[in-house]
Design an enzyme around this catalytic site. Structure first.
Site, PDB file in Angstrom:
ATOM      1  N   ARG A  28      11.419  15.177 -41.672  1.00 39.39           N
ATOM      2  CA  ARG A  28      10.450  14.258 -42.280  1.00 39.39           C
ATOM      3  C   ARG A  28      10.111  13.166 -41.283  1.00 39.39           C
ATOM      4  O   ARG A  28      10.663  12.064 -41.331  1.00 39.39           O
ATOM      5  CB  ARG A  28      10.996  13.721 -43.609  1.00 39.39           C
ATOM      6  N   LYS A  34       8.796   6.982 -60.388  1.00 34.20           N
ATOM      7  CA  LYS A  34       9.611   6.568 -59.232  1.00 34.20           C
ATOM      8  C   LYS A  34       8.737   6.326 -58.013  1.00 34.20           C
ATOM      9  O   LYS A  34       8.888   5.325 -57.321  1.00 34.20           O
ATOM     10  CB  LYS A  34      10.640   7.662 -58.919  1.00 34.20           C
ATOM     11  N   ASN A  35       7.819   7.248 -57.760  1.00 30.22           N
ATOM     12  CA  ASN A  35       7.039   7.151 -56.523  1.00 30.22           C
ATOM     13  C   ASN A  35       6.000   6.028 -56.544  1.00 30.22           C
ATOM     14  O   ASN A  35       5.377   5.743 -55.527  1.00 30.22           O
ATOM     15  CB  ASN A  35       6.369   8.497 -56.204  1.00 30.22           C
ATOM     16  N   ASP A  54       6.316  18.434 -55.385  1.00 32.11           N
ATOM     17  CA  ASP A  54       7.449  17.969 -56.193  1.00 32.11           C
ATOM     18  C   ASP A  54       7.646  18.816 -57.456  1.00 32.11           C
ATOM     19  O   ASP A  54       8.709  18.763 -58.073  1.00 32.11           O
ATOM     20  CB  ASP A  54       7.250  16.501 -56.594  1.00 32.11           C
ATOM     21  N   ARG A 107      18.409  10.126 -58.703  1.00 36.68           N
ATOM     22  CA  ARG A 107      17.392   9.435 -57.897  1.00 36.68           C
ATOM     23  C   ARG A 107      16.059   9.348 -58.648  1.00 36.68           C
ATOM     24  O   ARG A 107      15.269   8.428 -58.394  1.00 36.68           O
ATOM     25  CB  ARG A 107      17.158  10.179 -56.572  1.00 36.68           C
ATOM     26  N   LEU A 119       3.181   9.149 -38.367  1.00 38.06           N
ATOM     27  CA  LEU A 119       1.908   8.661 -38.924  1.00 38.06           C
ATOM     28  C   LEU A 119       2.032   7.200 -39.346  1.00 38.06           C
ATOM     29  O   LEU A 119       1.105   6.397 -39.162  1.00 38.06           O
ATOM     30  CB  LEU A 119       1.469   9.525 -40.115  1.00 38.06           C
ATOM     31  N   CYS A 130      15.682  13.192 -49.054  1.00 39.02           N
ATOM     32  CA  CYS A 130      15.993  14.540 -49.521  1.00 39.02           C
ATOM     33  C   CYS A 130      16.137  15.505 -48.357  1.00 39.02           C
ATOM     34  O   CYS A 130      15.479  15.366 -47.331  1.00 39.02           O
ATOM     35  CB  CYS A 130      14.860  15.045 -50.405  1.00 39.02           C
TER      36      CYS A 130
HETATM   37  C1  UD1 Z   1       5.904  11.374 -50.989  1.00 38.37           C
HETATM   38  C2  UD1 Z   1       6.738  11.428 -52.230  1.00 38.37           C
HETATM   39  C3  UD1 Z   1       7.419  12.777 -52.353  1.00 38.37           C
HETATM   40  C4  UD1 Z   1       6.399  13.892 -52.263  1.00 38.37           C
HETATM   41  C5  UD1 Z   1       5.517  13.723 -51.034  1.00 38.37           C
HETATM   42  C6  UD1 Z   1       4.385  14.722 -50.973  1.00 38.37           C
HETATM   43  C7  UD1 Z   1       7.423   9.138 -52.505  1.00 38.37           C
HETATM   44  C8  UD1 Z   1       8.536   8.146 -52.513  1.00 38.37           C
HETATM   45  N1  UD1 Z   1       7.742  10.369 -52.164  1.00 38.37           N
HETATM   46  O1  UD1 Z   1       6.787  11.513 -49.889  1.00 38.37           O
HETATM   47  O2  UD1 Z   1       8.088  12.815 -53.612  1.00 38.37           O
HETATM   48  O3  UD1 Z   1       7.061  15.120 -52.197  1.00 38.37           O
HETATM   49  O4  UD1 Z   1       4.936  12.417 -51.020  1.00 38.37           O
HETATM   50  O5  UD1 Z   1       3.594  14.644 -52.106  1.00 38.37           O
HETATM   51  O6  UD1 Z   1       6.313   8.808 -52.852  1.00 38.37           O
HETATM   52  N2  UD1 Z   1       4.490  13.735 -42.333  1.00 38.37           N
HETATM   53  C9  UD1 Z   1       4.437  13.659 -40.967  1.00 38.37           C
HETATM   54  N3  UD1 Z   1       4.475  12.423 -40.372  1.00 38.37           N
HETATM   55  C10 UD1 Z   1       4.567  11.276 -41.093  1.00 38.37           C
HETATM   56  C11 UD1 Z   1       4.626  11.349 -42.498  1.00 38.37           C
HETATM   57  C12 UD1 Z   1       4.577  12.601 -43.094  1.00 38.37           C
HETATM   58  O7  UD1 Z   1       4.356  14.682 -40.284  1.00 38.37           O
HETATM   59  O8  UD1 Z   1       4.586  10.189 -40.496  1.00 38.37           O
HETATM   60  C13 UD1 Z   1       4.489  15.059 -43.002  1.00 38.37           C
HETATM   61  C14 UD1 Z   1       5.815  15.322 -43.700  1.00 38.37           C
HETATM   62  O9  UD1 Z   1       6.777  15.843 -42.827  1.00 38.37           O
HETATM   63  C15 UD1 Z   1       5.423  16.301 -44.761  1.00 38.37           C
HETATM   64  C16 UD1 Z   1       4.015  15.863 -45.134  1.00 38.37           C
HETATM   65  O10 UD1 Z   1       3.551  15.061 -44.048  1.00 38.37           O
HETATM   66  O11 UD1 Z   1       5.382  17.596 -44.226  1.00 38.37           O
HETATM   67  C17 UD1 Z   1       3.947  15.095 -46.430  1.00 38.37           C
HETATM   68  O12 UD1 Z   1       4.647  13.910 -46.321  1.00 38.37           O
HETATM   69  P1  UD1 Z   1       4.212  12.582 -47.086  1.00 38.37           P
HETATM   70  O13 UD1 Z   1       2.956  12.796 -47.835  1.00 38.37           O
HETATM   71  O14 UD1 Z   1       4.273  11.462 -46.122  1.00 38.37           O
HETATM   72  O15 UD1 Z   1       5.397  12.433 -48.117  1.00 38.37           O
HETATM   73  P2  UD1 Z   1       6.283  11.174 -48.416  1.00 38.37           P
HETATM   74  O16 UD1 Z   1       5.455   9.945 -48.444  1.00 38.37           O
HETATM   75  O17 UD1 Z   1       7.488  11.197 -47.550  1.00 38.37           O
END
Ligand code: UD1
Length: 425
Positions: A116, A17-18, A300, A392, A120, A111
């Protein structure tokens, strides 16, 4: 439906999925027909397809292949309800802005595992030349085409790394991402874009360089297997089977989880793309698990492996370092008779001898998967509600599990959150 059946045989892992979600978003960069193979049938994939179609792309599914014709894009605004359908819809920002030079999107959904933020993503896109301002809940974004830049991520965010790669793929100059996420799904996205003529180097490492090109051409790509689904089946094998073969895996992607299963007392044999997990009579506790960015133990897999450890001998501590609120499944696991307490970001799992059937609810996607793992290992009947979360990320999970002997059926297939939805295991 009854748990505690001895499961055995072979179970196959579908596409990740990711990986699919960012790759589908990136097809907006290509004025032509992208062919994506090994695409699982998931509600998050449907949500991405809906966005693509709304924007003007033509999308056709032939079994597990998606054919995306993004020759014509007629819209530059993603409606709020589509954005709220899934968090990863933010991944459309880089590609839509690259294609249309002006994009309007709302803050994404996703989720319920904590705040979230997308700072960044936004800061990086601004460095690449986007002008972004907020209008209520809507982000108004403009660019005269992206230009290369050096971007240092304060955290290796998976989504932000993907958005930068997509935005910088078609741009002027060179972009360097320092402290990039190293997840296999990043490498898969880069592999797809490179097959379309992009020049992305170092994906899978902490520093990624992207030499912007003028345009991309259509290509075909096959999605990597889903490592979280594989780890889910490994947890089920560890807990409910003497021996289970998990087919269609990439063993190197499972390196972060394998030591945990071995510490539980399982034996793991790899034969090309298959993994055989042989389990002891009773699993052993794992001293300490801490979720980390790849190649650390994946967040995950936290709830899923926790479900397996509820019946292990001894006490396990799991520390969640990625998401601040990813323990909502614990109160539901305790309904099966598990003994788990939470101290700040750590869960203390005291292994119990037996779990008992319960009526539980999915709190989020992976939390939902942990309900399935626990229910399969619980004596008696369980009912799992709110399975729209599971839809999902798992394609027809009940059919896959029934094939290895699980007594499980979907008793209500409605997709809407508001409607009662149950899955018994
Ligand atoms: C992706 C995965 C999700 C997985 C996660 C971490 C997909 C669709 N989803 O989510 O299944 O659990 O990676 O491996 O690929 N953060 C910030 N600012 C930002 C972005 C992120 O502070 O702009 C923080 C988030 O709140 C969180 C951490 O960084 O605490 C990790 O987030 P991130 O790696 O971005 O996860 P996703 O891309 O949302």
């Amino acid at each position: 439906m009854n748990g505690c059946k001895k499961l055995q045989g072979e179970i196959s892992v579908h596409g990740a999925k990711n990986s699919v979600l960012p790759i589908l978003a990136s097809t907006l960069l290509i004025k032509g027909v992208s062919v994506i193979h090994n695409v699982p049938d998931l509600s998050d994939v449907d949500a991405s397809v809906n966005i693509l179609e709304y924007l003007g792309a033509k999308v056709k599914r032939e079994n597990s292949t998606l054919i995306v014709d993004a020759s014509e894009i007629s819209q530059n605004k993603v409606p709020e309800e589509m954005m709220r359908e899934m968090r990863s819809s933010i991944i459309f920002l880089g590609s839509l802005l690259s294609r249309t030079k002006e994009a309007y999107i709302c803050y994404p959904g996703g989720c319920d595992i904590g705040i979230r933020p997308i700072d960044l993503h936004l800061n990086a896109l601004k460095k690449l030349g986007a002008v972004i301002y907020e209008n209520g809940n809507c982000l108004c974004c403009k660019s005269h085409g992206f230009h290369g830049s050096k971007i240092i991520l304060t955290f290796p965010s998976v989504g932000a790394t993907e958005n930068i790669i997509i935005a910088a793929a078609v741009s002027k100059g060179k972009t360097t991402i320092i402290n990039a996420a190293r997840e296999p799904e990043i490498s898969d996205l880069a592999a797809f874009l490179n097959s379309c003529g992009a020049r992305i180097f170092g994906a899978g490492e902490g520093t990624i360089e992207i030499e912007g090109v003028e345009s991309l051409y259509p290509s075909a790509h096959s999605i990597i297997p889903d490592r979280v689904v594989a780890a889910t089946y490994m947890s089920i094998g560890a807990l409910c089977s003497d021996e289970l073969v998990v087919k269609n895996i990439r063993s190197q992607h499972l390196m972060p989880v394998m030591p945990v299963f071995m510490e539980m007392g399982c034996r793991i044999d790899i034969d090309k793309n298959d993994l055989r997990i042989t389990s002891p009579k009773r699993l052993k506790r794992v001293k300490m698990i801490k979720t980390m960015p790849y190649p650390g133990f994946p967040t995950d897999c936290q709830s899923i492996v926790m479900a397996a450890l509820t019946k292990a001998k001894g006490t396990t501590i799991i520390n969640e370092s990625i998401f601040e609120s990813r323990f909502k499944h614990i109160s539901e696991l305790n309904r099966f008779g598990a003994d788990i307490t939470v101290n700040d970001r750590s869960a203390i799992i005291n292994g119990v001898k037996n779990l008992y059937g319960a009526n539980v609810y999915c709190t989020d996607l992976r939390g939902g998967a942990s309900m399935v793992v626990a229910a399969l290992a619980a004596e008696g009947k369980s009912t799992i509600g709110d399975i729209y979360h599971i839809n999902r990320g798992y394609e027809k999970i009940e059919e896959s599990l029934a094939q290895i002997g699980a007594d499980i059926k979907r008793v209500n297939d409605e997709k809407k959150q508001e409607e009662t939805e149950e899955c018994s295991a």
